[in-house]
Structures are given as C-alpha cells and as structure tokens.
Design an enzyme around this catalytic site. Structure first.
Site, PDB file in Angstrom:
ATOM      1  N   GLU A   1       0.822  -1.219   0.000  1.00 26.40           N
ATOM      2  CA  GLU A   1       0.000   0.000   0.000  1.00 26.40           C
ATOM      3  C   GLU A   1       0.859   1.273   0.000  1.00 26.40           C
ATOM      4  OE1 GLU A   1      -2.745   0.349   3.310  1.00 26.40           O
ATOM      5  OE2 GLU A   1      -3.631   2.189   2.530  1.00 26.40           O
TER       6      GLU A   1
ATOM      7  N   LYS B   1      -2.580  -2.144  -3.040  1.00 23.80           N
ATOM      8  CA  LYS B   1      -3.616  -1.261  -2.481  1.00 23.80           C
ATOM      9  C   LYS B   1      -3.216   0.189  -2.743  1.00 23.80           C
ATOM     10  CE  LYS B   1      -6.055  -0.161   1.835  1.00 23.80           C
ATOM     11  NZ  LYS B   1      -6.671  -0.692   3.049  1.00 23.80           N
TER      12      LYS B   1
ATOM     13  N   SER C   1      -9.771   4.213   0.326  1.00 20.74           N
ATOM     14  CA  SER C   1     -10.713   5.312   0.012  1.00 20.74           C
ATOM     15  C   SER C   1     -10.085   6.677   0.287  1.00 20.74           C
ATOM     16  CB  SER C   1     -12.035   5.138   0.758  1.00 20.74           C
ATOM     17  OG  SER C   1     -11.869   5.101   2.157  1.00 20.74           O
TER      18      SER C   1
HETATM   19  C1  5MM Z   1      -8.257   1.573   8.784  1.00 19.73           C
HETATM   20  O1  5MM Z   1      -7.172   2.483   8.711  1.00 19.73           O
HETATM   21  C2  5MM Z   1      -5.911   1.915   8.427  1.00 19.73           C
HETATM   22  C3  5MM Z   1      -4.936   2.103   9.543  1.00 19.73           C
HETATM   23  O2  5MM Z   1      -4.586   3.452   9.665  1.00 19.73           O
HETATM   24  P1  5MM Z   1      -3.571   3.921  10.847  1.00 19.73           P
HETATM   25  O3  5MM Z   1      -2.353   3.076  10.760  1.00 19.73           O
HETATM   26  O4  5MM Z   1      -3.363   5.354  10.518  1.00 19.73           O
HETATM   27  O5  5MM Z   1      -4.290   3.740  12.126  1.00 19.73           O
HETATM   28  C4  5MM Z   1      -5.405   2.463   7.076  1.00 19.73           C
HETATM   29  O6  5MM Z   1      -4.119   2.024   6.749  1.00 19.73           O
HETATM   30  C5  5MM Z   1      -6.347   1.994   6.036  1.00 19.73           C
HETATM   31  O7  5MM Z   1      -6.265   0.595   5.902  1.00 19.73           O
HETATM   32  C6  5MM Z   1      -6.098   2.603   4.675  1.00 19.73           C
HETATM   33  O8  5MM Z   1      -5.710   3.949   4.762  1.00 19.73           O
HETATM   34  C7  5MM Z   1      -7.402   2.543   3.907  1.00 19.73           C
HETATM   35  O9  5MM Z   1      -8.395   3.170   4.681  1.00 19.73           O
HETATM   36  P2  5MM Z   1      -9.243   4.335   4.036  1.00 19.73           P
HETATM   37  O10 5MM Z   1     -10.009   4.927   5.171  1.00 19.73           O
HETATM   38  O11 5MM Z   1      -8.267   5.267   3.381  1.00 19.73           O
HETATM   39  O12 5MM Z   1     -10.117   3.599   3.027  1.00 19.73           O
END
Ligand code: 5MM
Length: 342
Positions: free
Chosen positions: A177, A222, A264
C-alpha cells in the site's frame, strides 16, 4: 482453504467482494470513537469490531478479507469466540497490519517513512500461527510544491518490498500500500499532479518488488485512486477519475498481479463507490479491481452504532448496505438509484 499464496490472493479479490480495513491503530480508532463520543477502551474496540464481523449479510456476501490491528487478531468476542474465527466462519480471510506506522523522514519537514522491519520475520510467524493469511503495510507520500522527494519514494518502496518478501517467506500474502495522500492540510494539488506522483511511486514500487524477488501472483496492490487533493478547487469528474486511474495502473502494474484493492483515502462513501464502479463498468483490465476501504466502509456503521447495544442491528444494516454497494461496484453494476432506494 488452500495455503498457496496465489490462491489466497485470488480469494482476497473474489468476484463482487472486497476487503474491510478494520486495522485502525490505537490513535486512529480513538479519533473515530471521539467522533461519536465513545471512549476507546479495549472492550469498546472489541464490541465495535465484533459487531462488524457478526454482520452476516455483509461478511458472507461482500467481504473477502478483513485487515486487523494486532490487538484484534488475539481478541475474543464477548462470548469467548476468537474474533478470527468469526471472520473465517463468514468465509473471509483474516489479515494483519504489520507496519509500525509512518515516522518523520530525516531531513524533511513533511515526509514520512514507514517503519517496522526489525523483528518482522518473528512477528509474521506468530501472526501466521494465529490465523492471519495476508498482511498489510502502508506507506504515505505527501504532495507539496517540493515533495515527494526521490528519497521518500525510494525509501518507502524499498521497505514495502522487503516487507512483501518477508511475508511471502512466511506463507502470508502481502498487501502493498503506497498511498499518495489526498487529504490533510497540504492537499491542494491537481488531479494531474496526483497522476504524475502515483505513476512515479508505482513504477519505483514494482522495480523494488522485482529486485526483492517478490512473486507478483502472490500479492495484492492497495493504491490510491487518481484524484485531486481535497482542498484543490478543481475536482475531477467520476469519469475523469476512472479514466486516469485505470490509465495510470495500466502503465505501472504488471498483469501478473491478481488484484488491486483501493483505499478510500478520505473520499465520501458514495464517491469511493462511484469511482470503483465506473472503472469496472468502463474498462477491460488484466487484474481484478476492488475495494479495501476503511472509512468509506465503516463511517455509516460507526455513526449508527454510537456505542449503544440497542443500535447494533441498525449499524449492521448500515454496514451491509455499504458493503453491498461496494460489492456491486466491484463488478461495475452500482448506480445512484440503488443508494436512493435504500
Ligand atoms: C483503517 O485504517 C488503516 C490504519 O490506519 P492507521 O495506521 O493510521 O491507524 C489504514 O491504513 C487503512 O487501511 C487505509 O488507509 C485505507 O483506509 P481508508 O479509510 O483510506 O479507506
């Protein structure tokens, strides 16, 4: 479940399904809970996530895998059932976030490099033993007038490649990612600048994965979509985002990668769905294109829940709706009327 990396990766991007990112670290889940005035205790985190994993309609039909934070991987539900078993019973693959977060990159004021490689081989063995069959590592790339730097792109791509190779050695499929951020204070960049930076990051990423000997058939990418920064005054249309995202991915991601599951990134629930559906409806692609959303899958459920047991059924319905909309988007069959009908 077959234990071949290639088969696990294919299951993670199964037709009409996608990944639930429920791996918020302690600081991030606190922010989410603050928004509904719920204290972030271990029990509340457990109750919230257990509620999602017990949402049968969503989990059985539209969720192929769940990314967990380490705490959740070893947590038991209120009745003593390991949360991992709930995920497996729904037919989804349990996964684990293994990075230790993005830390300041020395010598720059805004750039970050994701850490967590030290001791990772031992941690992966422990996670595999606990049932995880895929992992996630997220790098963040910030666009400003002066960034990203080559140093940031290269350091993050290299760490992601080392992580991916370690995962495959442990029988775990890596989700790679590299996120070019669209939100935050410094997000006034145009959609074309997002294209340019994402293309650079992904080209570098696949070169590093090649150097590290990573089997591309046993991984999932991702990425971010190609969108303008959140505070850019000129936002791209759904069709433009779809066209630019697919073009960028086609020029950077080898056809041997089985699937791409988007983050997202701060898009609204509906836009994240609309963009994914437009790509799948409009283009032929060599890989599966699906979702791995955190906020865009959970926001409605979190709001409906409010930390109250009497709201569990409503929150599960909200989650099922969002999961179904995104499941349809993964086959290009979503449309706005489906939202209104619901
Ligand atoms: C769920 O959030 C994930 C963990 O974030 P932190 O390490 O900041 O706590 C994050 O990596 C998430 O899997 C990705 O950003 C995708 O989430 P979004 O909200 O961008 O779809």
């Amino acid at each position: 479940m077959s234990e071949r990396l290639e088969d696990i990766a294919i299951a993670m991007v199964a037709e009409g399904q996608g990944i639930l990112a429920a791996d918020e670290s302690t600081g991030t889940i606190k922010k989410r809970f603050d928004s509904i005035n719920v204290e972030s205790t271990e029990d509340n985190r457990r109750d919230y996530r257990e509620m999602l994993f017990r949402a049968e309609e969503a989990m059985k039909n539209y969720v192929s895998g769940v990314i967990l934070f380490e705490e959740t991987l070893f947590q038991k539900g209120a009745d003593g059932t390991p949360l991992v078993d709930l995920i497996k019973a729904a037919g989804a693959v349990p996964g684990i976030k293994v990075d230790k977060g993005a830390q300041a990159l020395p010598g720059t004021s805004v750039e970050k490099v994701t850490e967590g490689l030290d001791g990772l081989r031992d941690r992966l063995a422990k996670y595999h033993e606990a049932g995880a069959r895929f992992a996630k590592w997220r790098a963040v790339i910030t666009i400003t007038e002066d960034t990203p730097s080559w140093n940031c792109i290269k350091a993050n791509a290299h760490a992601l490649a080392r992580y991916a190779a370690l995962c495959q050695e442990a029988g775990i499929v890596p989700i790679v990612e590299p996120e070019v951020l669209m939100d935050g204070e410094l997000s006034s960049h145009t959609v074309d600048r997002c294209f340019e930076v994402t293309e650079w990051a992904l080209k570098t990423q696949f070169a590093e994965l090649y150097d590290a000997g990573v089997n591309l058939e046993g991984m999932v990418l991702k990425p971010n979509m190609i969108v303008a920064g959140q505070s850019c005054t000129k936002q791209a249309s759904v069709e433009e985002v779809a066209e630019k995202t697919v073009r960028c991915l086609k020029s950077t991601v080898p056809a041997s990668v089985p699937g791409i599951a988007f983050l997202s990134g701060g898009q609204s629930d509906e836009l994240a769905t609309a963009h994914l559906s437009a790509m799948n409806a409009m283009y032929d692609m060599p890989w599966k294109l699906t979702f791995s959303y955190g906020r865009a899958l959970q926001a409605a459920a979190l709001k409906a829940w409010q930390g109250k047991s009497e709201n569990v059924a409503a929150a599960q319905r909200a989650f099922a709706h969002r999961a179904k909309m995104n499941g349809m988007a993964a086959t290009g069959k979503w449309n706005k009327e489906l939202e209104q009908a619901a």
